[in-house]
Scaffold this motif. Structure first.
Motif, PDB file in Angstrom:
ATOM      1  N   LYS A 140      -0.920  -4.060 -10.820  1.00 16.71           N
ATOM      2  CA  LYS A 140      -0.946  -2.952  -9.864  1.00 16.71           C
ATOM      3  C   LYS A 140      -2.119  -3.093  -8.898  1.00 16.71           C
ATOM      4  O   LYS A 140      -1.971  -2.863  -7.687  1.00 16.71           O
ATOM      5  CB  LYS A 140      -1.027  -1.623 -10.610  1.00 16.71           C
ATOM      6  CG  LYS A 140       0.207  -1.292 -11.433  1.00 16.71           C
ATOM      7  CD  LYS A 140      -0.030  -0.054 -12.290  1.00 16.71           C
ATOM      8  CE  LYS A 140       1.141   0.182 -13.240  1.00 16.71           C
ATOM      9  NZ  LYS A 140       0.885   1.291 -14.181  1.00 16.71           N
ATOM     10  N   ALA A 141      -3.283  -3.476  -9.431  1.00 18.53           N
ATOM     11  CA  ALA A 141      -4.459  -3.633  -8.573  1.00 18.53           C
ATOM     12  C   ALA A 141      -4.276  -4.781  -7.592  1.00 18.53           C
ATOM     13  O   ALA A 141      -4.592  -4.665  -6.400  1.00 18.53           O
ATOM     14  CB  ALA A 141      -5.700  -3.866  -9.434  1.00 18.53           C
ATOM     15  N   VAL A 142      -3.752  -5.905  -8.082  1.00 15.17           N
ATOM     16  CA  VAL A 142      -3.528  -7.068  -7.220  1.00 15.17           C
ATOM     17  C   VAL A 142      -2.461  -6.756  -6.178  1.00 15.17           C
ATOM     18  O   VAL A 142      -2.609  -7.076  -4.985  1.00 15.17           O
ATOM     19  CB  VAL A 142      -3.132  -8.293  -8.058  1.00 15.17           C
ATOM     20  CG1 VAL A 142      -2.646  -9.428  -7.166  1.00 15.17           C
ATOM     21  CG2 VAL A 142      -4.309  -8.754  -8.909  1.00 15.17           C
ATOM     22  N   ALA A 143      -1.368  -6.117  -6.604  1.00  8.81           N
ATOM     23  CA  ALA A 143      -0.293  -5.793  -5.673  1.00  8.81           C
ATOM     24  C   ALA A 143      -0.765  -4.830  -4.590  1.00  8.81           C
ATOM     25  O   ALA A 143      -0.422  -4.975  -3.415  1.00  8.81           O
ATOM     26  CB  ALA A 143       0.886  -5.188  -6.432  1.00  8.81           C
ATOM     27  N   ALA A 144      -1.587  -3.865  -4.975  1.00 11.09           N
ATOM     28  CA  ALA A 144      -2.094  -2.905  -4.000  1.00 11.09           C
ATOM     29  C   ALA A 144      -2.973  -3.585  -2.966  1.00 11.09           C
ATOM     30  O   ALA A 144      -2.951  -3.237  -1.784  1.00 11.09           O
ATOM     31  CB  ALA A 144      -2.872  -1.801  -4.713  1.00 11.09           C
ATOM     32  N   GLU A 145      -3.750  -4.568  -3.409  1.00  7.83           N
ATOM     33  CA  GLU A 145      -4.633  -5.271  -2.484  1.00  7.83           C
ATOM     34  C   GLU A 145      -3.873  -6.269  -1.619  1.00  7.83           C
ATOM     35  O   GLU A 145      -4.185  -6.463  -0.437  1.00  7.83           O
ATOM     36  CB  GLU A 145      -5.731  -5.991  -3.266  1.00  7.83           C
ATOM     37  CG  GLU A 145      -6.748  -6.690  -2.390  1.00  7.83           C
ATOM     38  CD  GLU A 145      -7.925  -7.195  -3.188  1.00  7.83           C
ATOM     39  OE1 GLU A 145      -8.727  -6.356  -3.658  1.00  7.83           O
ATOM     40  OE2 GLU A 145      -8.050  -8.416  -3.359  1.00  7.83           O
ATOM     41  N   ALA A 146      -2.859  -6.923  -2.184  1.00  8.71           N
ATOM     42  CA  ALA A 146      -2.100  -7.956  -1.458  1.00  8.71           C
ATOM     43  C   ALA A 146      -0.894  -7.388  -0.711  1.00  8.71           C
ATOM     44  O   ALA A 146      -0.094  -8.142  -0.173  1.00  8.71           O
ATOM     45  CB  ALA A 146      -1.637  -9.029  -2.443  1.00  8.71           C
ATOM     46  N   THR A 147      -0.771  -6.076  -0.659  1.00  6.98           N
ATOM     47  CA  THR A 147       0.380  -5.422  -0.047  1.00  6.98           C
ATOM     48  C   THR A 147       0.669  -5.918   1.372  1.00  6.98           C
ATOM     49  O   THR A 147      -0.241  -6.308   2.113  1.00  6.98           O
ATOM     50  CB  THR A 147       0.158  -3.896  -0.012  1.00  6.98           C
ATOM     51  OG1 THR A 147       1.279  -3.271   0.597  1.00  6.98           O
ATOM     52  CG2 THR A 147      -1.090  -3.537   0.778  1.00  6.98           C
ATOM     53  N   ALA A 148       1.940  -5.831   1.748  1.00 10.01           N
ATOM     54  CA  ALA A 148       2.335  -6.199   3.115  1.00 10.01           C
ATOM     55  C   ALA A 148       2.117  -5.054   4.090  1.00 10.01           C
ATOM     56  O   ALA A 148       2.224  -5.246   5.306  1.00 10.01           O
ATOM     57  CB  ALA A 148       3.802  -6.612   3.117  1.00 10.01           C
ATOM     58  N   ARG A 149       1.808  -3.882   3.599  1.00 12.79           N
ATOM     59  CA  ARG A 149       1.636  -2.724   4.468  1.00 12.79           C
ATOM     60  C   ARG A 149       0.253  -2.738   5.121  1.00 12.79           C
ATOM     61  O   ARG A 149      -0.719  -3.194   4.527  1.00 12.79           O
ATOM     62  CB  ARG A 149       1.816  -1.437   3.665  1.00 12.79           C
ATOM     63  CG  ARG A 149       3.200  -1.307   3.039  1.00 12.79           C
ATOM     64  CD  ARG A 149       3.247  -0.139   2.088  1.00 12.79           C
ATOM     65  NE  ARG A 149       4.516  -0.076   1.379  1.00 12.79           N
ATOM     66  CZ  ARG A 149       4.731   0.660   0.298  1.00 12.79           C
ATOM     67  NH1 ARG A 149       3.751   1.390  -0.209  1.00 12.79           N
ATOM     68  NH2 ARG A 149       5.917   0.659  -0.285  1.00 12.79           N
ATOM     69  N   ARG A 150       0.181  -2.189   6.345  1.00 14.15           N
ATOM     70  CA  ARG A 150      -1.063  -2.188   7.105  1.00 14.15           C
ATOM     71  C   ARG A 150      -1.363  -0.792   7.650  1.00 14.15           C
ATOM     72  O   ARG A 150      -0.548  -0.195   8.350  1.00 14.15           O
ATOM     73  CB  ARG A 150      -0.987  -3.189   8.267  1.00 14.15           C
ATOM     74  CG  ARG A 150      -0.784  -4.640   7.841  1.00 14.15           C
ATOM     75  CD  ARG A 150      -2.030  -5.174   7.143  1.00 14.15           C
ATOM     76  NE  ARG A 150      -1.875  -6.554   6.696  1.00 14.15           N
ATOM     77  CZ  ARG A 150      -1.549  -6.920   5.464  1.00 14.15           C
ATOM     78  NH1 ARG A 150      -1.321  -5.985   4.537  1.00 14.15           N
ATOM     79  NH2 ARG A 150      -1.445  -8.202   5.138  1.00 14.15           N
ATOM     80  N   ALA A 151      -2.551  -0.310   7.333  1.00 13.26           N
ATOM     81  CA  ALA A 151      -3.031   0.974   7.849  1.00 13.26           C
ATOM     82  C   ALA A 151      -3.876   0.694   9.094  1.00 13.26           C
ATOM     83  O   ALA A 151      -5.099   0.723   9.067  1.00 13.26           O
ATOM     84  CB  ALA A 151      -3.844   1.703   6.790  1.00 13.26           C
ATOM     85  N   THR A 152      -3.216   0.404  10.186  1.00  6.01           N
ATOM     86  CA  THR A 152      -3.887   0.057  11.435  1.00  6.01           C
ATOM     87  C   THR A 152      -4.480   1.302  12.091  1.00  6.01           C
ATOM     88  O   THR A 152      -4.108   2.438  11.749  1.00  6.01           O
ATOM     89  CB  THR A 152      -2.901  -0.591  12.408  1.00  6.01           C
ATOM     90  OG1 THR A 152      -1.917   0.402  12.757  1.00  6.01           O
ATOM     91  CG2 THR A 152      -2.213  -1.797  11.779  1.00  6.01           C
ATOM     92  N   PRO A 153      -5.367   1.130  13.054  1.00  2.46           N
ATOM     93  CA  PRO A 153      -5.859   2.294  13.793  1.00  2.46           C
ATOM     94  C   PRO A 153      -4.730   3.088  14.446  1.00  2.46           C
ATOM     95  O   PRO A 153      -4.822   4.318  14.556  1.00  2.46           O
ATOM     96  CB  PRO A 153      -6.785   1.671  14.841  1.00  2.46           C
ATOM     97  CG  PRO A 153      -7.285   0.422  14.193  1.00  2.46           C
ATOM     98  CD  PRO A 153      -6.111  -0.094  13.417  1.00  2.46           C
ATOM     99  N   ALA A 154      -3.655   2.403  14.859  1.00  2.00           N
ATOM    100  CA  ALA A 154      -2.521   3.113  15.448  1.00  2.00           C
ATOM    101  C   ALA A 154      -1.836   4.000  14.420  1.00  2.00           C
ATOM    102  O   ALA A 154      -1.448   5.143  14.713  1.00  2.00           O
ATOM    103  CB  ALA A 154      -1.527   2.113  16.034  1.00  2.00           C
ATOM    104  N   VAL A 155      -1.695   3.493  13.185  1.00  3.75           N
ATOM    105  CA  VAL A 155      -1.077   4.290  12.120  1.00  3.75           C
ATOM    106  C   VAL A 155      -1.961   5.479  11.757  1.00  3.75           C
ATOM    107  O   VAL A 155      -1.500   6.631  11.688  1.00  3.75           O
ATOM    108  CB  VAL A 155      -0.817   3.413  10.882  1.00  3.75           C
ATOM    109  CG1 VAL A 155      -0.408   4.278   9.686  1.00  3.75           C
ATOM    110  CG2 VAL A 155       0.256   2.373  11.176  1.00  3.75           C
ATOM    111  N   ILE A 156      -3.232   5.235  11.535  1.00  2.00           N
ATOM    112  CA  ILE A 156      -4.145   6.307  11.144  1.00  2.00           C
ATOM    113  C   ILE A 156      -4.348   7.288  12.293  1.00  2.00           C
ATOM    114  O   ILE A 156      -4.377   8.509  12.108  1.00  2.00           O
ATOM    115  CB  ILE A 156      -5.494   5.727  10.679  1.00  2.00           C
ATOM    116  CG1 ILE A 156      -5.289   4.747   9.507  1.00  2.00           C
ATOM    117  CG2 ILE A 156      -6.451   6.850  10.288  1.00  2.00           C
ATOM    118  CD1 ILE A 156      -4.632   5.350   8.291  1.00  2.00           C
ATOM    119  N   GLY A 157      -4.494   6.756  13.497  1.00  2.00           N
ATOM    120  CA  GLY A 157      -4.745   7.612  14.643  1.00  2.00           C
ATOM    121  C   GLY A 157      -3.551   8.395  15.131  1.00  2.00           C
ATOM    122  O   GLY A 157      -3.682   9.287  15.977  1.00  2.00           O
ATOM    123  N   ALA A 158      -2.380   8.116  14.612  1.00  2.00           N
ATOM    124  CA  ALA A 158      -1.180   8.839  15.026  1.00  2.00           C
ATOM    125  C   ALA A 158      -1.185  10.288  14.540  1.00  2.00           C
ATOM    126  O   ALA A 158      -0.440  11.127  15.055  1.00  2.00           O
ATOM    127  CB  ALA A 158       0.066   8.121  14.519  1.00  2.00           C
TER     128      ALA A 158
END
Length: 771
Positions: free
Chosen positions: A77-95
């Motif tokens: 779970k820890a490795v998968a969470a770190e290696a995830t394909a998802r990205r929390a970009t500034p555009a995602v967070i700033g939306a």
């Protein structure tokens, strides 16, 4: 256990063993959810390899650090969470605004994926936006240099920080001029270090994995390895199979302490078999460990009067304080021991008999011991028990505090400590040509108090999730909001980034699984596990973003911006971690030859004086410590004040199985039969009937703490689902961080200031809050 269902949510008893096919299914689910099924499998095969990376999960050691299969479900779970394909970009967070993000669950925030660029909070829009690294460092440096006193800054450290980063971090902060180093140890195993230093001269465990192969009996107190340290179950399984007695003391019935099916054992998986873990399981009351331990010691003294059992030669040569302990044990009341432990006299006698017959005994414990008011006393009673028969400093025996985060022990070794030793400061100043500050800094509770009082104005966190990990959530959040600047170094977006000061930064860094290339080429970092083994870790995945910095480089660039007069070659050190390790070796004698030693597969073990029967205590000997059975705890006082008409329960906060510390990977707690829920309270069936409620009812929790003026402070957490569970009467359990608001700042361990999150006096009432 009762059953219910609501849109996929259910409470349903789990009948399988820990591990087994359930663990393998969970591995597949988490790899798929993170979009890395193929990549994840390849990554896992490089975990804990001589040329691979160290699991970013728990601090349980790896046998020889060479097995390609030396990982577990929670490590995945820890490795998968770190290696995830998802990205929390500034555009995602700033939306969305920060206020809007604050309405999301911790699980949803974790699910956004990896942070990709540094971000700054703008009050005018209530949003984060991207910021250049140089601008971010200039902002932090400007705020730090504008402080009237270096002690107005707080520097927090997570247990995932590497040795190299932790060493640079403490050096930077001390050159800046403060010892304000609250860290995650303050909230978990601080009592272990303080208790053991006083008793045996070293604040760490004395055993290695080899000792587990030799032990005749393993006593486990306040720990749930099936969820918190699953790889430990492999050692317990092997000990059980060869006939060692495994004696567990835990209020809750935990599947990982009952039976285990090793997912890496083909025969066990093919036959749906499993191995019993605990030969004896004692469900004492929450907070009853000190009384139980004292009862075992008392019974041992009684047995010794019939037939000699104590190791008198060891006691005479290596210990002090035996006469006072024997006098205290003989005078202690059995009625008090039984009442406060929650065990019967027969159970205590049975546990003492197992201990008396064993030639080699290991005692393990977790946060079920450390997060109590009398945690230090309890751990010293564990030491007393072992010392009575010489179970320290010889093969197959010793103390084993099982720590959480992968390098929480290493961070402390590197100097992340608010009360540094004078000899360490002398050597640090000599090597780096400056005068370190001598005034003790603040711990975690002290940091929150300082921010609340306006004495601290800048808060910088090297990893972690401070706002979710700390007690007294309302007070902690007010404290952070009073800061001029809050800075969080992280890989994922989390709750702390939404609880911010007037200005705030989120700075993304490389993860343990990622390739770290600096001026001198690809770099490796080191960590120290729970058994003092130090080994190298090398990432193999491409970084989640080209904008990520390594933690050492982030610290170096911050130091350059903040300390223009520093003589330390910050950027050169961050460009070649071998140079950092040379400096570590220059400061700490135990790290002599550091770079050479870590070339050996599995690394090397730091010296442990207690395991050599060299006692670095004031007396020069291991010290027996006398402690009374506590009868005036917060739970006692609340019950005395409210009377019989208002039942007061002792609540312990726990992790779910889909959780690691404050990181929520999912909403299931498979072994306890909880699916899709987090706001639950585990309660005894007879207690349910006594209070006129039933499983499936929703309740509010109110904690009661004496305010010193004859009244009680009350804190409330609303809407929790009652779940019938095998737990002693008068005891409850629930997940954190949801129950952190119930723990006041002023309730902490005597002598260690660790929050008392495992012994909260609470009352229940039917909830009127809506979902």
């Amino acid at each position: 256990m009762s059953k219910s269902s609501n849109e996929g949510k259910k409470i349903e008893a789990y009948g399988g063993p820990a591990g087994g096919w359930g663990a393998l299914k969970s591995v597949a689910v988490h790899l798929h959810q993170q979009g890395i099924a193929a990549k994840g499998a390849k990554t896992l095969l490089s975990a804990n390899q001589p040329d691979g990376f160290d699991c970013p999960g728990c601090a349980w050691p790896d046998r020889k650090h060479t097995s390609s299969f030396e990982f577990c479900e929670n490590g995945v779970k820890a490795v998968a969470a770190e290696a995830t394909a998802r990205r929390a970009t500034p555009a995602v967070i700033g939306a969305r605004t920060v206020s809007e993000w604050a309405q999301e669950s911790d699980h949803a925030l974790e699910g956004l994926g990896r942070l990709t660029e540094p971000m700054v909070y703008e009050q005018s829009s209530d949003r984060y936006r991207a910021i250049a690294w140089d601008e971010a460092f200039a902002l932090i440096a400007g705020e730090l240099r504008a402080l009237a006193d270096p002690n107005e800054a707080i520097f927090y450290t997570s247990g995932r920080t590497s040795n190299e980063a932790a060493f640079l971090y403490q050096l930077f902060v001390r050159e800046f001029g403060t010892n304000n180093f609250p860290d995650c140890s303050n909230m978990c195993h601080e009592p272990s270090g303080d208790a053991l230093k006083a008793a045996i001269g070293v604040g760490k465990g004395t055993v290695t994995l080899d000792d587990f192969e030799l032990a005749d009996a393993i006593f486990i107190f306040g720990q749930n390895p099936g969820t918190n340290h699953p790889r430990m179950l492999g050692e317990l399984r092997e000990a059980s199979k060869r006939g060692a007695k495994i004696v567990s003391f835990n209020p809750l019935r935990e599947r990982g302490l009952e039976r285990f099916a090793n997912p890496q054992n083909a025969l066990e998986m093919a036959t749906l078999g499993s191995t019993p873990i605990s030969s004896h399981y004692y469900q004492l009351k929450i907070g009853g460990d000190l009384a139980a331990l004292k009862g075992i010691c008392k019974r041992l003294i009684e047995l010794d009067e019939i037939e000699p059992l104590l190791d008198r030669a060891f006691i005479a040569a290596h210990t002090s304080g035996i006469d006072a302990l024997l006098e205290d044990l003989r005078a202690e009341s059995w009625d008090l021991i039984i009442a406060e432990s929650g065990l019967t006299k027969a159970q205590i006698d049975e546990a003492a008999a197992i201990y008396a017959k064993a030639e080699r005994v290991i005692c393990c414990w977790g946060m079920g011991i450390t997060q109590h008011r009398h945690a230090v006393a309890t751990i010293q009673m564990i030491a007393n028990l072992l010392l009575l028969r010489g179970h320290l400093g010889r093969p197959g025996a010793g103390v084993c505090p099982v720590r959480g985060h992968s390098n929480v022990q290493g961070d402390r070794t590197m100097g992340i400590y608010e009360k540094p030793a004078a000899a360490f400061l002398d050597r640090l100043g000599e090597v780096f040509q400056f005068e370190p500050p001598r005034e003790p800094g603040v711990d975690t509770i002290g940091a929150i108090e300082a921010m609340l009082a306006g004495r601290a104005k800048v808060f910088i966190a090297m990893g972690g999730n401070f706002a979710a990990a700390t007690p007294d959530t309302a007070a902690t959040w007010r404290a952070l909001a009073r800061c001029e600047l809050t800075v969080h170094v992280a890989t994922k977006f989390n709750r702390s980034h939404l609880v911010h000061g007037r200005r705030a930064l989120v700075l993304p860094v490389l993860g343990r699984t990622e390739i770290d290339v600096q001026a001198a080429g690809p770099q490796g970092i080191t960590v120290e596990d729970s058994m003092s083994m130090v080994h190298l870790s090398m990432g193999l995945n491409a970084p989640a973003s080209e904008h990520l910095l390594s933690e050492p480089m982030l610290i170096a660039r911050l130091a350059v911006a903040t300390l223009p007069e520093s003589r330390t070659p910050w950027l050169a050190l961050a460009g070649d971690y071998a140079l950092i390790r040379d400096k570590i070796a220059a400061v700490f004698p135990d790290f002599a030859g550091f770079n050479e030693k870590i070339r050996t597969p599995g690394g090397f073990r730091l010296r442990n004086t207690a395991s050599e029967r060299v006692w670095a205590t004031d007396s020069g000997k291991a010290e027996f410590r006398v402690h009374p059975v506590p009868t005036d705890t917060a739970v006692h006082r609340a019950r005395d004040a409210t009377g019989r008409d208002t039942p007061v329960f002792a609540l312990a906060t726990v992790r779910s199985h889909d959780q690691y510390n404050t990181t929520i990977y999912g909403l299931d707690d498979r072994y306890r039969g909880v699916y899709g829920h987090r706001r639950v309270v585990f309660i005894n069936a007879e207690d349910l009937r006594a209070i006129g409620l039933k499983a499936g009812d929703w309740v509010d929790l109110t904690s009661l703490y004496a305010d010193g003026a004859g009244g009680f402070e009350q804190r409330r957490a609303e809407r929790f689902l009652l779940v019938e569970y095998d737990i002693p009467r008068g005891c409850l359990a629930s997940y954190y961080p949801e129950t952190n608001p119930l723990v006041p700042l002023q309730s902490f361990a005597i002598g260690a200031r660790t929050p008392t999150s495992k012994s909260i006096p609470v009352t229940l009432r039917v909830s009127t809050a809506t979902a």
